[in-house]
Design an enzyme around this catalytic site. Sequence first.
Site, PDB file in Angstrom:
ATOM      1  N   ASP A   1      26.960  -8.732  23.642  1.00 17.68           N
ATOM      2  CA  ASP A   1      26.619  -9.832  24.548  1.00 17.68           C
ATOM      3  C   ASP A   1      26.535 -11.137  23.749  1.00 17.68           C
ATOM      4  O   ASP A   1      25.561 -11.370  23.025  1.00 17.68           O
ATOM      5  CB  ASP A   1      25.269  -9.498  25.223  1.00 17.68           C
ATOM      6  CG  ASP A   1      24.793 -10.584  26.173  1.00 17.68           C
ATOM      7  OD1 ASP A   1      25.385 -11.688  26.189  1.00 17.68           O
ATOM      8  OD2 ASP A   1      23.817 -10.335  26.900  1.00 17.68           O
TER       9      ASP A   1
ATOM     10  N   GLU B   1      19.318  -5.611  30.486  1.00 16.57           N
ATOM     11  CA  GLU B   1      20.609  -6.263  30.724  1.00 16.57           C
ATOM     12  C   GLU B   1      21.803  -5.393  30.297  1.00 16.57           C
ATOM     13  O   GLU B   1      22.752  -5.233  31.066  1.00 16.57           O
ATOM     14  CB  GLU B   1      20.638  -7.625  30.024  1.00 16.57           C
ATOM     15  CG  GLU B   1      19.731  -8.638  30.728  1.00 16.57           C
ATOM     16  CD  GLU B   1      19.344  -9.831  29.857  1.00 16.57           C
ATOM     17  OE1 GLU B   1      19.871  -9.963  28.735  1.00 16.57           O
ATOM     18  OE2 GLU B   1      18.503 -10.624  30.314  1.00 16.57           O
TER      19      GLU B   1
ATOM     20  N   ASP C   1      20.148 -11.478  37.811  1.00 11.85           N
ATOM     21  CA  ASP C   1      20.268 -11.696  36.367  1.00 11.85           C
ATOM     22  C   ASP C   1      19.533 -13.006  36.090  1.00 11.85           C
ATOM     23  O   ASP C   1      20.054 -14.089  36.354  1.00 11.85           O
ATOM     24  CB  ASP C   1      21.761 -11.786  35.999  1.00 11.85           C
ATOM     25  CG  ASP C   1      21.984 -12.196  34.541  1.00 11.85           C
ATOM     26  OD1 ASP C   1      20.997 -12.349  33.805  1.00 11.85           O
ATOM     27  OD2 ASP C   1      23.162 -12.372  34.155  1.00 11.85           O
TER      28      ASP C   1
ATOM     29  N   LYS D   1      12.861 -18.734  30.036  1.00 12.19           N
ATOM     30  CA  LYS D   1      12.903 -17.313  29.655  1.00 12.19           C
ATOM     31  C   LYS D   1      12.516 -17.102  28.191  1.00 12.19           C
ATOM     32  O   LYS D   1      11.925 -16.087  27.831  1.00 12.19           O
ATOM     33  CB  LYS D   1      14.317 -16.801  29.909  1.00 12.19           C
ATOM     34  CG  LYS D   1      14.519 -15.325  29.649  1.00 12.19           C
ATOM     35  CD  LYS D   1      15.907 -14.923  30.083  1.00 12.19           C
ATOM     36  CE  LYS D   1      16.268 -13.515  29.690  1.00 12.19           C
ATOM     37  NZ  LYS D   1      17.620 -13.170  30.155  1.00 12.19           N
TER      38      LYS D   1
END
Length: 604
Positions: A181, A159, A25, A86
């Site tokens: 999320d 994800e 992850d 990211k």
Amino acid sequence: MALLQISEPDQISEPHHRNIAIGIDLGTTNSLVATVKSGIATVLKDYNQNELTPSVVHYASNKITVGHEALQFRTTDPKNTMISAKRFMGLDVDLTSKNPVKVSSDILSHLKQIAIDSLGETPIGAVITVPAYFDDNQRQATKQAAEIAGLNVLRLLNEPTAAAIAYGLENTESGTFLVYDLGGGTFDVSILSLNKGVFEVLAVNGDTHLGGDDFDKLIYDFIINKIGVSPISDIEEATLMIASRNIKEALSMEESSKVNCKLNNTLYSLEITQNDFWDLSKSLLNKTLMLVKKALRDAKLTINDINQIILVGGSTRMTNLRRLLHDCFHKPPLTSLNPDTVVALGAAIQADNLAGNRNDELLLLDVTPLSLGLETMGGLAQKIIPRNSTIPVTRAQDFTTYKDGQTAMTIHILQGERELVDDCRSLAKFSLKGIPPMTAGVAKIRVTFQIDADGLLSVSAVEQNTGVMSSIEVKPSFGLTPEQITSMLNESIKYAKDDINTRLFNEAKIDAISLVEAIEQALQTDHELLTNNEEQQILLLIRQIKTQIEGINPKPLLEDNAQSPRTILKQLSIRLNEVTSGFASKRMNKAIKAGLSGKKIEEI
Ligand code: AMP
């Protein structure tokens, strides 16, 4: 007419003979690595027994430091300390020392080393998770980072899909799942559907500036309001912020929590209850629910269609949030797995599967966040793969040449929802050369868009008569941030009416131009067939059409009514067709006569 075709999902790759594989992850703030040991997915710990590795890299002249040890440099050497790489993946092709791909590859190398130390051997490959909204460039950049880190990428996995796998939802016959999320700074919602072991991401939505930090701020403001004193220094402010976060986290376990804070040299004590926090956070939580509803609308579903709600991200531990979701969906969300590790665990299960350790085949489908298409005549964007299409996907459409004798064609690949090329994002361009010269409209060029299981796009163009072919893979030249995707979507909605009107006008314009060009050519060769009056009438109409086309500002607000430029242009074109119909008959007669001259009646 257009030929459209959708591919079957790819099959799982061949099993590898060695079977240790890892799931990663790769997060904005923290990253994790996990594997399946004795059939159970487990997060691997570093030598200090940490599961989470902060996604932070520090670059010194002779040393690269990653994770917890790099954190300290954020204050002492911020210039050489890279955080949140990211967020910038795929935005940059500059291969200097600290670009996002390099930073991510250093994080991945570190995670790989944690795995090697913990497992005692090098894993044969890795599944790396990416946000469902990542575009081609961002996915390419992630893959590239993994390759630099010496990892064999078994696949990139969305994800939310990883989270669903961690809960073993792939073992149910079918279902529709919502993945909620909420991390420290971002919110993502995804809707997945599962059918016979195949996952499909139906829709995604979110807010890149909404997360746990905003809830901390609510408590912070509440405290200041209650005690009527504000922090007087940066240190007091930071201390109060940390105290606010601690209270928020404590309220996930207790009915109330006490804060003791020293402000302006005075010690204050205050009790905050879950009810207080509920009142404070209602509007933020409702904001997330609005985005949930938007995703449901995109997926053409209602709340009742959702079978399970999966929680991801530390902030989903908030009791008020869980209560709200429970009330909204009339069922409790799934909470048995740690929301911080659930994505890595799912990735590990998928990696184990791809490494050939499981018999059940698991196919995963994802969606394209924005439509993909190409430029056609008149600066128009033609969509080939619509947004929210499930991938892998292949779609083909036939196109043709615009001009007689045209031997080459530029394929301009676009991304976005708008009707005009200028309002879409240009991804790449390539040329198809060697088309045999033919009359306009006769050549048949099949353009195929293919997005593979990792979301990478390739486009090919083939002239059907000769087989002449050209193709391109869209390389990571520059990417889109989630904010840019959202704003592109919002603009397409905002300008939808103007865009359609502009498109209709441009189509009318292209028709008018080809009509005028054909008549001008006919006049050159056969004007003697017309009386002076007839010719003048035609020339006048041609002038009026040209003036009408040239007089339009490139991006007009075009209302579609009797006075609109499109209606006027269409009327002029109809009129030109009418006044030239006699001319066309005369030309036809002339051609027939020429063909017949000198032939005997029995030869006809
Ligand atoms: P993540 O980005 O997924 O690591 O999530 C970090 C966020 O989760 C931070 O805002 C934390 O304050 C929040 N968080 C962690 N534990 C809890 C908890 N027990 N209750 C509420 N929020 C939490």
